[in-house]
Design a protein around this motif. Structure first.
Motif, PDB file in Angstrom:
ATOM      1  N   THR A   1      -2.697  -2.276  -5.446  1.00 38.13           N
ATOM      2  CA  THR A   1      -2.004  -3.425  -4.862  1.00 38.13           C
ATOM      3  C   THR A   1      -2.641  -4.699  -5.400  1.00 38.13           C
ATOM      4  OG1 THR A   1      -3.507  -3.446  -2.984  1.00 38.13           O
ATOM      5  CG2 THR A   1      -1.496  -2.140  -2.753  1.00 38.13           C
TER       6      THR A   1
ATOM      7  N   LYS B   1       0.836  -1.200   0.000  1.00 37.17           N
ATOM      8  CA  LYS B   1       0.000   0.000   0.000  1.00 37.17           C
ATOM      9  C   LYS B   1       0.871   1.251   0.000  1.00 37.17           C
ATOM     10  CE  LYS B   1      -1.962  -1.967   3.524  1.00 37.17           C
ATOM     11  NZ  LYS B   1      -2.776  -2.322   4.706  1.00 37.17           N
TER      12      LYS B   1
ATOM     13  N   HIS C   1      -6.326   0.620  -2.742  1.00 37.03           N
ATOM     14  CA  HIS C   1      -5.790  -0.348  -1.786  1.00 37.03           C
ATOM     15  C   HIS C   1      -6.669  -0.363  -0.536  1.00 37.03           C
ATOM     16  CE1 HIS C   1      -4.076   2.887   0.613  1.00 37.03           C
ATOM     17  NE2 HIS C   1      -3.344   3.316  -0.395  1.00 37.03           N
TER      18      HIS C   1
END
Length: 413
Positions: A304, A257, A278
């Motif tokens: 992510t 992140k 994320h």
């Protein structure tokens, strides 16, 4: 084989025609005869191959057939459950169910964390027969007495390997034990490692395996390339790549992140607008980023691996791995965001010297070498390594320091 030869109901065929699908994709053609006959199915196919429709169609067919046999079925009882690992994937599956059920009375409820409990309870009270849920929030509603699973006839585990990776399997087991024994269970996923098979087979009855592509293969419509670069120049190279001709819609994947926020900051400093996705963001922020990306208000989404599964965004021209994934399976899932539904796409991986060690395992996993390239016109500070990396012999041995024993040691008193 056309959809009309698969025995689907008129309501579903009309919805398929409205959506513009002319013929079933391979995973649908192979799995539908088995699942529509009521058998348990384990389906393995590449991401973007049509798995969602492969389980949604038989699920809706079963519910509508049951309504014909008993008009009183339906109403406030949940009769089909789809479990998925992430909120974004849940929202996409719920949308797909709605599109295919548009000509029927079947209603669907979306049960995910980060959203209003009240709204979700109201959706259940209004007669949702299909529930698409993430495991945690589903258990919350069950414990609160707002949801009961005693009438469920069909359950789907979507992206089961990712649920295992994310630690959801204990919750999945709890949910499965609450379901009636007499039910149909389907599991669809891009990869099915042995540990997932063991977990899922606890809850399936003589499942039929349907496999279209090798679980380790990448889509043939995706052109892959490695771009070697120093870690210090990754941000510059990323900016240069996204500004290249033909790069229209991009998902940039990072390992963490913090890295996602860092990459977004690097692009922002170069006046390149992007969205971020994320798990530290609120559900509202995540929804806005996804919607802006789908609507074309943003052409770059930094994410992510949370977003690597199930996200179906039309016409993603490029996937860029800013960080090389630690696990080869994640490489397959990431680049599966482009080249979907037989369209063409490009997957670019930025490789620092420190990440070279990860490339051999990825190439072995997908069964092919990935070409190395340099971006024309880019001012590399260090010439990119365009030949296959070979670890030095010394890295294969562990060096040990030998401390002499006896009186010769200066540490002895």
């Amino acid at each position: 084989m056309p959809f009309t030869r698969l025995g689907l109901r008129t309501e579903l065929l009309d919805a398929i025609k409205t959506l513009g699908y002319a013929a079933p994709m391979p995973i649908q053609e192979k799995s539908l005869p088995e699942s529509m006959a009521g058998r348990d199915v384990i389906g393995s196919a590449m991401t973007g191959s049509g798995k969602t429709m492969a389980f949604t169609l038989p699920l809706l067919q079963r519910l509508l057939d049951d309504r014909d046999k008993d008009p009183h079925k339906g109403g406030p009882r949940v009769r089909a459950l789809v479990l998925v690992p992430t909120r974004e994937l849940a929202a996409q599956v719920e949308k797909s169910v709605g599109e295919l059920a548009r000509n029927s009375p079947v209603k669907c409820a979306l049960i995910i964390g980060g959203a209003s409990f009240t709204t979700q309870r109201d959706a259940l009270k209004k007669g949702a027969e299909v529930v698409v849920a993430t495991p945690g929030r589903l258990l919350d509603l069950i414990r609160g007495g707002s949801l009961h699973l005693s009438d469920v006839k069909v359950v789907v585990l979507d992206e089961a390997d990712r649920m295992l990776d994310m630690g959801f399997m204990p919750d999945v087991r709890r949910i499965m034990k609450l379901l009636p024994v007499a039910r149909q269970t389907m599991m669809f996923s891009a990869t099915i490692p042995p540990e997932v098979e063991r977990v899922v087979n606890e809850f399936m009855r003589s499942p039929v395996r349907v496999e279209v592509d090798r679980p380790r293969s990448t889509a043939t419509t995706v052109t892959q390339a490695l771009f070697p670069v120093t870690e210090g120049q990754k941000g510059e190279l990323l900016a240069a790549v996204v500004k290249s001709d033909g790069v229209d819609s991009v998902i940039v994947f990072t390992r963490t992140k913090a890295r996602a926020d860092y990459v977004a900051h690097c692009l922002g400093r170069r006046d390149i607008a992007c969205g971020v996705l994320h798990s530290d963001l609120s559900q509202k922020e995540r929804d806005k980023a996804m919607q802006d990306f789908r609507d074309g208000k943003l052409t770059i989404l930094v994410a992510t691996d949370l977003a690597a599964r199930g996200l179906d965004v039309p016409e993603v021209s490029h996937v860029i791995n800013y960080d090389v994934p630690e696990h080869a399976e994640d490489y397959v899932h990431r680049i599966g965001r482009t080249g979907r539904a037989m369209t063409e796409g490009d997957a670019v991986t930025l490789v620092s010297f420190e990440e070279e060690r990860l490339i051999p395992s990825i190439e072995a996993f997908i069964g092919q070498p990935i070409p190395r390239k340099a971006l024309p016109g880019f001012a590399y500070r260090v010439p990119p390594r365009l030949h296959t990396y070979t670890a030095p012999m010394s890295s294969k041995f562990r060096l040990r320091r030998v401390i002499p024993r006896g009186g010769s040691s200066k540490f002895r008193r």
